[in-house]
Enzyme design. Structure first.
Site, short mmCIF file in Angstrom:
data_model
loop_
_atom_site.label_atom_id
_atom_site.label_comp_id
_atom_site.label_asym_id
_atom_site.label_seq_id
_atom_site.Cartn_x
_atom_site.Cartn_y
_atom_site.Cartn_z
N SER A 147 1.08 -0.92 0.16
CA SER A 147 -0.14 -0.54 -0.33
C SER A 147 1.07 0.77 0.47
O SER A 147 1.66 1.12 0.05
CB SER A 147 -0.91 -0.01 1.38
N TYR A 174 -3.33 -0.62 10.20
CA TYR A 174 -2.86 -1.31 8.68
C TYR A 174 -1.35 -0.58 7.81
O TYR A 174 -1.10 -0.86 7.29
CB TYR A 174 -4.02 -1.21 8.13
#
Length: 252
Positions: A147, A174
């Site tokens: 990401s 995350y």
């Protein structure tokens, strides 16, 4: 590593029928990766925690697509999947979770455990289990779906396209797990040498079930194209790098 800012736009066609595993391949980006690889003549395995969902996805993609029950957080499941798959040329570590957007003041340790168990430890477990098979391949490729929110440079404001100040400090579970994925990608590439092509992809914000409590996002198929480009790199292609879905380099 080839020092380039952008990957070639074209995708190399496999010289022979290659075999790929896509973890979390029954939905979202993983499903579109499986579709695009299948369309390019790659023999695809879908790894799915829920075997019934995996079978439905495989049936939608084509009769040659196979499914294997795979919970990346379960050692027995990972070992059994590796046995079933046998030979492998391409590993797409796509399975991931996003347990929430809390910052350090509101997150809890369990939320961090959930993120790291799947996104980091699961990715490592699957990679280790499939390394013997990949080592027998003439063109071994590993793509870790990461990401842009895991890029320390981007989180520090290096990318003017994103309003990081608005979200700074949020999603610590995350985002830090994806920073760890980036580190694992780099160290894996260094350990395996240049015959392996090991890269990570920042897919951008996509319409998947991974974005908790948010709307918007682009087509997962667009991100999948970036994954497939890395999966089918030529032998002189780059390794040990983080790439954006559009083929440009992302700083660690």
């Amino acid at each position: 590593m080839t020092q380039i800012d952008r990957l070639p736009a074209g995708i190399t066609t496999p010289e022979s029928r290659q075999v790929a595993l896509v973890t979390g391949g029954n939905s979202g980006i993983g499903f579109d990766v499986a579709r695009q690889l299948h369309d390019r003549g790659v023999a695809v395995w879908i790894g799915a925690r829920n075997i019934d969902k995996g079978k439905r996805a495989a049936a939608e993609l084509g009769s040659s697509v196979r499914v294997v029950q795979l919970d990346v957080t379960d050692a027995a499941s990972v070992a059994e999947a590796a046995t079933q798959i046998g030979g492998l040329d391409i590993l797409i570590n796509n399975a991931g979770v996003n347990p929430g957007g809390e910052d350090i003041t509101r997150t809890d340790i369990e939320q961090l455990r959930v993120a790291y168990e799947t996104n980091v430890f699961g990715l490592i477990a699957v990679t280790q289990a499939l390394l013997p098979a990949l080592g027998r391949s003439a063109h071994p490729r590993i793509v870790n779906v990461s990401s842009g929110t895991g890029s320390q440079a981007w989180n520090s404001g290096a990318n003017p396209q994103f309003d990081w100040k608005r979200v700074q400090g949020s999603g610590i579970a995350y985002r830090s797990s994806k920073t760890a994925v980036n580190a694992v990608t780099l160290l894996t590439a260094q350990a395996l040498g240049t015959e392996f092509k090991v890269n990570a992809l920042a897919p951008g914000r996509r319409q998947t079930n991974l974005v908790v409590g948010a709307t918007g996002g682009g087509d997962p198929a667009e991100a999948a194209t970036g994954v497939v480009r890395l999966a089918l790199l030529p032998d002189d292609g780059p390794t040990a790098a983080l790439w954006s879905w559009d083929g440009t380099r992302v700083p660690w």
